[in-house]
Design a protein around this motif. Structure first.
Motif, PDB file in Angstrom:
ATOM      1  N   GLY A 126     -46.009  10.062  25.528  1.00 40.46           N
ATOM      2  CA  GLY A 126     -46.604  10.212  26.843  1.00 40.46           C
ATOM      3  C   GLY A 126     -46.817  11.699  27.080  1.00 40.46           C
ATOM      4  N   MET A 127     -47.038  12.101  28.330  1.00 40.52           N
ATOM      5  CA  MET A 127     -47.206  13.527  28.620  1.00 40.52           C
ATOM      6  C   MET A 127     -45.964  14.297  28.176  1.00 40.52           C
ATOM      7  SD  MET A 127     -48.007  15.589  32.166  1.00 40.52           S
ATOM      8  CE  MET A 127     -49.787  15.478  32.079  1.00 40.52           C
ATOM      9  N   THR A 128     -46.189  15.387  27.464  1.00 36.94           N
ATOM     10  CA  THR A 128     -45.097  16.161  26.880  1.00 36.94           C
ATOM     11  C   THR A 128     -45.221  17.621  27.303  1.00 36.94           C
ATOM     12  OG1 THR A 128     -45.100  14.666  24.974  1.00 36.94           O
ATOM     13  CG2 THR A 128     -43.947  16.759  24.711  1.00 36.94           C
ATOM     14  N   GLU A 129     -44.094  18.259  27.535  1.00 40.31           N
ATOM     15  CA  GLU A 129     -44.061  19.654  28.000  1.00 40.31           C
ATOM     16  C   GLU A 129     -44.396  20.591  26.843  1.00 40.31           C
ATOM     17  OE1 GLU A 129     -44.297  21.809  30.856  1.00 40.31           O
ATOM     18  OE2 GLU A 129     -42.646  20.563  31.568  1.00 40.31           O
ATOM     19  N   THR A 130     -45.670  20.751  26.573  1.00 39.38           N
ATOM     20  CA  THR A 130     -46.132  21.637  25.505  1.00 39.38           C
ATOM     21  C   THR A 130     -46.894  22.815  26.097  1.00 39.38           C
ATOM     22  OG1 THR A 130     -48.240  20.459  25.276  1.00 39.38           O
ATOM     23  CG2 THR A 130     -46.390  19.664  23.945  1.00 39.38           C
ATOM     24  N   ASP A 131     -47.195  23.808  25.263  1.00 40.86           N
ATOM     25  CA  ASP A 131     -47.979  24.951  25.727  1.00 40.86           C
ATOM     26  C   ASP A 131     -49.360  24.510  26.203  1.00 40.86           C
ATOM     27  OD1 ASP A 131     -45.889  26.619  25.093  1.00 40.86           O
ATOM     28  OD2 ASP A 131     -46.719  27.241  23.155  1.00 40.86           O
ATOM     29  N   ALA A 132     -49.956  23.545  25.486  1.00 37.40           N
ATOM     30  CA  ALA A 132     -51.293  23.074  25.862  1.00 37.40           C
ATOM     31  C   ALA A 132     -51.279  22.440  27.238  1.00 37.40           C
ATOM     32  CB  ALA A 132     -51.796  22.068  24.822  1.00 37.40           C
ATOM     33  N   VAL A 133     -50.254  21.667  27.530  1.00 41.68           N
ATOM     34  CA  VAL A 133     -50.140  21.046  28.856  1.00 41.68           C
ATOM     35  C   VAL A 133     -49.906  22.108  29.921  1.00 41.68           C
ATOM     36  CG1 VAL A 133     -48.682  19.564  30.292  1.00 41.68           C
ATOM     37  CG2 VAL A 133     -49.395  18.798  28.022  1.00 41.68           C
ATOM     38  N   ALA A 134     -49.039  23.066  29.625  1.00 41.03           N
ATOM     39  CA  ALA A 134     -48.721  24.113  30.596  1.00 41.03           C
ATOM     40  C   ALA A 134     -49.936  24.953  30.965  1.00 41.03           C
ATOM     41  CB  ALA A 134     -47.614  25.007  30.047  1.00 41.03           C
ATOM     42  N   GLN A 135     -50.867  25.096  30.030  1.00 38.78           N
ATOM     43  CA  GLN A 135     -52.043  25.931  30.261  1.00 38.78           C
ATOM     44  C   GLN A 135     -53.213  25.177  30.895  1.00 38.78           C
ATOM     45  OE1 GLN A 135     -52.814  27.546  26.366  1.00 38.78           O
ATOM     46  NE2 GLN A 135     -50.866  28.642  26.297  1.00 38.78           N
ATOM     47  N   THR A 136     -53.040  23.872  31.093  1.00 34.11           N
ATOM     48  CA  THR A 136     -54.111  23.071  31.690  1.00 34.11           C
ATOM     49  C   THR A 136     -53.999  23.103  33.204  1.00 34.11           C
ATOM     50  OG1 THR A 136     -54.108  21.596  29.771  1.00 34.11           O
ATOM     51  CG2 THR A 136     -55.177  20.796  31.780  1.00 34.11           C
ATOM     52  N   PRO A 137     -55.059  23.516  33.911  1.00 35.96           N
ATOM     53  CA  PRO A 137     -55.004  23.592  35.382  1.00 35.96           C
ATOM     54  C   PRO A 137     -54.688  22.237  36.016  1.00 35.96           C
ATOM     55  CG  PRO A 137     -56.967  24.690  34.531  1.00 35.96           C
ATOM     56  CD  PRO A 137     -56.357  23.959  33.374  1.00 35.96           C
ATOM     57  N   GLY A 138     -53.856  22.275  37.040  1.00 37.99           N
ATOM     58  CA  GLY A 138     -53.571  21.064  37.802  1.00 37.99           C
ATOM     59  C   GLY A 138     -52.521  20.155  37.226  1.00 37.99           C
ATOM     60  N   THR A 139     -51.877  20.550  36.132  1.00 35.73           N
ATOM     61  CA  THR A 139     -50.931  19.626  35.495  1.00 35.73           C
ATOM     62  C   THR A 139     -49.562  19.585  36.181  1.00 35.73           C
ATOM     63  OG1 THR A 139     -50.310  21.342  33.894  1.00 35.73           O
ATOM     64  CG2 THR A 139     -51.984  19.758  33.216  1.00 35.73           C
ATOM     65  N   GLU A 140     -49.216  20.622  36.952  1.00 40.76           N
ATOM     66  CA  GLU A 140     -47.906  20.620  37.599  1.00 40.76           C
ATOM     67  C   GLU A 140     -47.763  19.420  38.531  1.00 40.76           C
ATOM     68  OE1 GLU A 140     -45.077  22.277  37.194  1.00 40.76           O
ATOM     69  OE2 GLU A 140     -46.062  23.173  35.472  1.00 40.76           O
ATOM     70  N   HIS A 141     -48.793  19.183  39.335  1.00 39.93           N
ATOM     71  CA  HIS A 141     -48.752  18.032  40.244  1.00 39.93           C
ATOM     72  C   HIS A 141     -48.707  16.734  39.448  1.00 39.93           C
ATOM     73  CE1 HIS A 141     -49.522  15.505  43.716  1.00 39.93           C
ATOM     74  NE2 HIS A 141     -50.531  14.944  43.063  1.00 39.93           N
ATOM     75  N   MET A 142     -49.490  16.664  38.368  1.00 37.87           N
ATOM     76  CA  MET A 142     -49.513  15.464  37.536  1.00 37.87           C
ATOM     77  C   MET A 142     -48.155  15.221  36.892  1.00 37.87           C
ATOM     78  SD  MET A 142     -51.987  14.532  34.281  1.00 37.87           S
ATOM     79  CE  MET A 142     -53.455  14.813  35.259  1.00 37.87           C
TER      80      MET A 142
END
Length: 217
Positions: free
Chosen positions: A153-169
């Motif tokens: 599922g969603m994983t705490e990676t650098d790519a996720v961290a750099q994607t705008p709006g992911t904190e709320h998601m």
């Protein structure tokens, strides 16, 4: 050196610091010649064997509703995802068949089975990967080779961290997940390590979701 190259060398350093052996080899996973060279170098360094393949190529994709996705964008993701798996698998299979042993793990996504808004290119490509893995498992099982799928599922990676709006998601997904958090890289890595080990010797053709129970199979 590129950021990817630096990260690879850092990983090598971490492994060797703990007494392991590792080497970083750059190759495009969609290029048969480069992958052939990678496999030959791997065999040279590690005594002529290729025991494990973890296919985890990061192939970009458009995040759009279906009617906004062009065929070229859609096809590029399908072709990239499946060509990467096809190329690396075809490169390692001969050695695994010869030694009558192999562990192959393909990294898919929960989006392959559960439709995620705007992820149609990604989910469709990963669905193809899931099917590909089952065919490999069926054809090469008689040679002692297993092939399994891990679907994070969603994983705490650098790519996720750099994607705008992911904190709320991330916060929303954590609340929807029985374990009340999103995955850390080691959560995925530990499942891959199990499927790459002899402890999984009688597991093949499987699909394992690693999502904290957010989507249960």
């Amino acid at each position: 050196m590129s950021a990817t190259g630096c990260a690879a060398e850092e990983t090598v350093g971490e492994i060797t610091a703990q007494g392991g052996e590792a080497v970083a080899i750059r190759a495009d996973v969609r290029d048969p010649q480069e992958i052939s060279s990678l496999v030959e170098e791997t065999k040279r360094v590690f005594g002529g064997r290729v025991d494990i393949l973890v296919s985890n190529a990061n192939i970009g994709f458009p995040v759009k509703p279906f009617m906004e996705v062009s065929w070229d964008e859609f096809a590029q993701k399908l072709n990239g995802e499946l060509k990467a798996a096809f190329t690396v698998t075809q490169a390692v299979i001969p050695a695994m068949v010869e030694q009558k042993y192999g562990r192959i793990v393909y990294v898919s996504s929960g989006s392959s089975k559960h439709a995620t808004p705007n992820f149609i290119a990604h989910g469709t490509a990963k669905g193809g990967l899931d099917s590909f893995a089952r065919y490999i498992a069926g054809e090469f099982g008689p040679y002692g080779i297993t092939a399994n799928v891990v679907a994070p599922g969603m994983t705490e990676t650098d790519a996720v961290a750099q994607t705008p709006g992911t904190e709320h998601m991330k916060e929303a997904l954590a609340q929807m997940t029985p374990l009340r958090r999103i995955a850390q890289p080691e959560d995925i890595g530990d499942v891959i390590a199990f499927l790459a080990s002899d402890a999984s010797r009688f597991v093949t053709g499987s699909y394992t979701p690693v999502n904290g129970g957010m989507m249960m199979e």
